[in-house]
Scaffold this motif. Structure first.
Motif, PDB file in Angstrom:
ATOM      1  N   MET A  98       6.641  -8.741  17.824  1.00 18.03           N
ATOM      2  CA  MET A  98       6.905  -7.321  17.615  1.00 18.03           C
ATOM      3  C   MET A  98       7.649  -7.099  16.301  1.00 18.03           C
ATOM      4  O   MET A  98       7.271  -6.235  15.526  1.00 18.03           O
ATOM      5  CB  MET A  98       7.713  -6.796  18.813  1.00 18.03           C
ATOM      6  CG  MET A  98       8.163  -5.391  18.670  1.00 18.03           C
ATOM      7  SD  MET A  98       6.806  -4.262  18.954  1.00 18.03           S
ATOM      8  CE  MET A  98       7.637  -2.728  18.890  1.00 18.03           C
ATOM      9  N   ILE A  99       8.701  -7.870  16.069  1.00 20.34           N
ATOM     10  CA  ILE A  99       9.477  -7.691  14.846  1.00 20.34           C
ATOM     11  C   ILE A  99       8.630  -8.036  13.620  1.00 20.34           C
ATOM     12  O   ILE A  99       8.776  -7.421  12.561  1.00 20.34           O
ATOM     13  CB  ILE A  99      10.800  -8.490  14.885  1.00 20.34           C
ATOM     14  CG1 ILE A  99      11.711  -8.093  13.719  1.00 20.34           C
ATOM     15  CG2 ILE A  99      10.540  -9.971  14.846  1.00 20.34           C
ATOM     16  CD1 ILE A  99      12.365  -6.783  13.904  1.00 20.34           C
ATOM     17  N   ASP A 100       7.707  -9.002  13.794  1.00 22.86           N
ATOM     18  CA  ASP A 100       6.820  -9.353  12.684  1.00 22.86           C
ATOM     19  C   ASP A 100       5.936  -8.177  12.294  1.00 22.86           C
ATOM     20  O   ASP A 100       5.703  -7.927  11.113  1.00 22.86           O
ATOM     21  CB  ASP A 100       5.955 -10.561  13.045  1.00 22.86           C
ATOM     22  CG  ASP A 100       6.766 -11.834  13.184  1.00 22.86           C
ATOM     23  OD1 ASP A 100       7.887 -11.884  12.631  1.00 22.86           O
ATOM     24  OD2 ASP A 100       6.284 -12.769  13.850  1.00 22.86           O
ATOM     25  N   SER A 101       5.453  -7.441  13.285  1.00 20.78           N
ATOM     26  CA  SER A 101       4.603  -6.273  13.013  1.00 20.78           C
ATOM     27  C   SER A 101       5.385  -5.183  12.291  1.00 20.78           C
ATOM     28  O   SER A 101       4.864  -4.541  11.384  1.00 20.78           O
ATOM     29  CB  SER A 101       4.043  -5.713  14.319  1.00 20.78           C
ATOM     30  OG  SER A 101       3.226  -6.669  14.949  1.00 20.78           O
ATOM     31  N   GLU A 114       4.181   2.719  -1.634  1.00 24.50           N
ATOM     32  CA  GLU A 114       5.141   3.540  -2.377  1.00 24.50           C
ATOM     33  C   GLU A 114       5.276   3.086  -3.830  1.00 24.50           C
ATOM     34  O   GLU A 114       5.562   3.887  -4.710  1.00 24.50           O
ATOM     35  CB  GLU A 114       6.517   3.487  -1.700  1.00 24.50           C
ATOM     36  CG  GLU A 114       6.595   4.235  -0.407  1.00 24.50           C
ATOM     37  CD  GLU A 114       6.549   5.731  -0.589  1.00 24.50           C
ATOM     38  OE1 GLU A 114       7.043   6.232  -1.609  1.00 24.50           O
ATOM     39  OE2 GLU A 114       6.015   6.406   0.308  1.00 24.50           O
ATOM     40  N   GLY A 115       5.067   1.811  -4.092  1.00 23.31           N
ATOM     41  CA  GLY A 115       5.212   1.297  -5.444  1.00 23.31           C
ATOM     42  C   GLY A 115       3.988   1.466  -6.321  1.00 23.31           C
ATOM     43  O   GLY A 115       4.071   1.293  -7.548  1.00 23.31           O
ATOM     44  N   LEU A 116       2.848   1.807  -5.734  1.00 25.19           N
ATOM     45  CA  LEU A 116       1.626   1.907  -6.527  1.00 25.19           C
ATOM     46  C   LEU A 116       1.673   3.020  -7.575  1.00 25.19           C
ATOM     47  O   LEU A 116       1.288   2.804  -8.726  1.00 25.19           O
ATOM     48  CB  LEU A 116       0.413   2.120  -5.616  1.00 25.19           C
ATOM     49  CG  LEU A 116      -0.076   0.881  -4.888  1.00 25.19           C
ATOM     50  CD1 LEU A 116      -1.224   1.248  -3.949  1.00 25.19           C
ATOM     51  CD2 LEU A 116      -0.513  -0.184  -5.867  1.00 25.19           C
ATOM     52  N   MET A 117       2.108   4.199  -7.194  1.00 25.42           N
ATOM     53  CA  MET A 117       2.104   5.328  -8.127  1.00 25.42           C
ATOM     54  C   MET A 117       3.031   5.103  -9.329  1.00 25.42           C
ATOM     55  O   MET A 117       2.606   5.313 -10.468  1.00 25.42           O
ATOM     56  CB  MET A 117       2.435   6.634  -7.415  1.00 25.42           C
ATOM     57  CG  MET A 117       1.359   7.086  -6.465  1.00 25.42           C
ATOM     58  SD  MET A 117      -0.250   7.291  -7.249  1.00 25.42           S
ATOM     59  CE  MET A 117       0.043   8.718  -8.239  1.00 25.42           C
ATOM     60  N   PRO A 118       4.280   4.688  -9.133  1.00 25.16           N
ATOM     61  CA  PRO A 118       5.116   4.434 -10.301  1.00 25.16           C
ATOM     62  C   PRO A 118       4.568   3.294 -11.167  1.00 25.16           C
ATOM     63  O   PRO A 118       4.758   3.282 -12.379  1.00 25.16           O
ATOM     64  CB  PRO A 118       6.483   4.063  -9.737  1.00 25.16           C
ATOM     65  CG  PRO A 118       6.450   4.399  -8.308  1.00 25.16           C
ATOM     66  CD  PRO A 118       5.042   4.573  -7.897  1.00 25.16           C
ATOM     67  N   LEU A 119       3.883   2.341 -10.550  1.00 24.37           N
ATOM     68  CA  LEU A 119       3.304   1.230 -11.301  1.00 24.37           C
ATOM     69  C   LEU A 119       2.117   1.687 -12.141  1.00 24.37           C
ATOM     70  O   LEU A 119       2.017   1.338 -13.320  1.00 24.37           O
ATOM     71  CB  LEU A 119       2.856   0.127 -10.333  1.00 24.37           C
ATOM     72  CG  LEU A 119       2.132  -1.066 -10.957  1.00 24.37           C
ATOM     73  CD1 LEU A 119       3.095  -1.859 -11.823  1.00 24.37           C
ATOM     74  CD2 LEU A 119       1.530  -1.930  -9.878  1.00 24.37           C
ATOM     75  N   ILE A 120       1.248   2.492 -11.552  1.00 26.18           N
ATOM     76  CA  ILE A 120       0.007   2.891 -12.223  1.00 26.18           C
ATOM     77  C   ILE A 120       0.217   4.057 -13.178  1.00 26.18           C
ATOM     78  O   ILE A 120      -0.312   4.054 -14.293  1.00 26.18           O
ATOM     79  CB  ILE A 120      -1.066   3.235 -11.171  1.00 26.18           C
ATOM     80  CG1 ILE A 120      -1.419   1.989 -10.355  1.00 26.18           C
ATOM     81  CG2 ILE A 120      -2.316   3.794 -11.833  1.00 26.18           C
ATOM     82  CD1 ILE A 120      -2.285   2.278  -9.146  1.00 26.18           C
ATOM     83  N   MET A 121       0.960   5.083 -12.754  1.00 19.81           N
ATOM     84  CA  MET A 121       1.139   6.299 -13.555  1.00 19.81           C
ATOM     85  C   MET A 121       2.605   6.719 -13.576  1.00 19.81           C
ATOM     86  O   MET A 121       2.985   7.690 -12.916  1.00 19.81           O
ATOM     87  CB  MET A 121       0.292   7.433 -12.969  1.00 19.81           C
ATOM     88  CG  MET A 121      -1.195   7.177 -12.967  1.00 19.81           C
ATOM     89  SD  MET A 121      -2.159   8.578 -12.413  1.00 19.81           S
ATOM     90  CE  MET A 121      -1.755   8.642 -10.683  1.00 19.81           C
ATOM     91  N   PRO A 122       3.462   6.018 -14.314  1.00 23.69           N
ATOM     92  CA  PRO A 122       4.898   6.337 -14.267  1.00 23.69           C
ATOM     93  C   PRO A 122       5.240   7.734 -14.788  1.00 23.69           C
ATOM     94  O   PRO A 122       6.127   8.392 -14.245  1.00 23.69           O
ATOM     95  CB  PRO A 122       5.540   5.249 -15.117  1.00 23.69           C
ATOM     96  CG  PRO A 122       4.453   4.670 -15.924  1.00 23.69           C
ATOM     97  CD  PRO A 122       3.186   4.882 -15.166  1.00 23.69           C
ATOM     98  N   ILE A 177       6.634  -2.364   7.163  1.00 25.43           N
ATOM     99  CA  ILE A 177       7.574  -1.998   6.098  1.00 25.43           C
ATOM    100  C   ILE A 177       7.090  -2.542   4.757  1.00 25.43           C
ATOM    101  O   ILE A 177       7.173  -1.851   3.727  1.00 25.43           O
ATOM    102  CB  ILE A 177       8.996  -2.500   6.439  1.00 25.43           C
ATOM    103  CG1 ILE A 177       9.548  -1.705   7.626  1.00 25.43           C
ATOM    104  CG2 ILE A 177       9.923  -2.370   5.233  1.00 25.43           C
ATOM    105  CD1 ILE A 177      10.834  -2.244   8.184  1.00 25.43           C
ATOM    106  N   CYS A 178       6.559  -3.757   4.760  1.00 28.63           N
ATOM    107  CA  CYS A 178       6.013  -4.327   3.521  1.00 28.63           C
ATOM    108  C   CYS A 178       4.868  -3.479   2.984  1.00 28.63           C
ATOM    109  O   CYS A 178       4.793  -3.223   1.769  1.00 28.63           O
ATOM    110  CB  CYS A 178       5.538  -5.753   3.761  1.00 28.63           C
ATOM    111  SG  CYS A 178       6.866  -6.921   4.079  1.00 28.63           S
TER     112      CYS A 178
END
Length: 64
Positions: free
Chosen positions: A1-4, A16-24, A9-10
Motif C-alpha cells: 500500500m505504501i509503495d503505491s 508537475e515538473g514537465l511544464m517548467p522543464l519544457i516551457m519555463p 507521489i512520484c
C-alpha cells in the motif's frame, strides 16, 4: 500500500515538473496570472480538483 502511495507521489512530481522543464517562460506567466486571481476562486478550483481526484481514485480502486 505504501509503495503505491509513494509511486503516485512520484508521478505527481514528474507531471508537475514537465511544464517548467519544457516551457519555463510560459509557466512563469501562468503562475503570475494565478497569483492575481481572487482567493475565493482559487479555493473553489482547489475544492473541485480534490473532489474530482477523490471520485477518480474511488472508481480506480473499485475496478482494481
Amino acid at each position: 500500500m505504501i509503495d503505491s502511495i509513494l509511486l503516485a507521489i512520484c508521478f505527481v512530481l514528474i507531471i508537475e515538473g514537465l511544464m517548467p522543464l519544457i516551457m519555463p517562460d510560459k509557466w512563469k506567466q501562468f503562475l503570475m496570472q494565478i497569483a492575481l486571481q481572487p482567493s475565493e476562486s482559487l479555493r473553489r478550483l482547489g475544492g473541485i480538483l480534490v473532489i474530482v481526484g477523490i471520485i477518480s481514485a474511488y472508481f480506480l480502486i473499485m475496478n482494481a
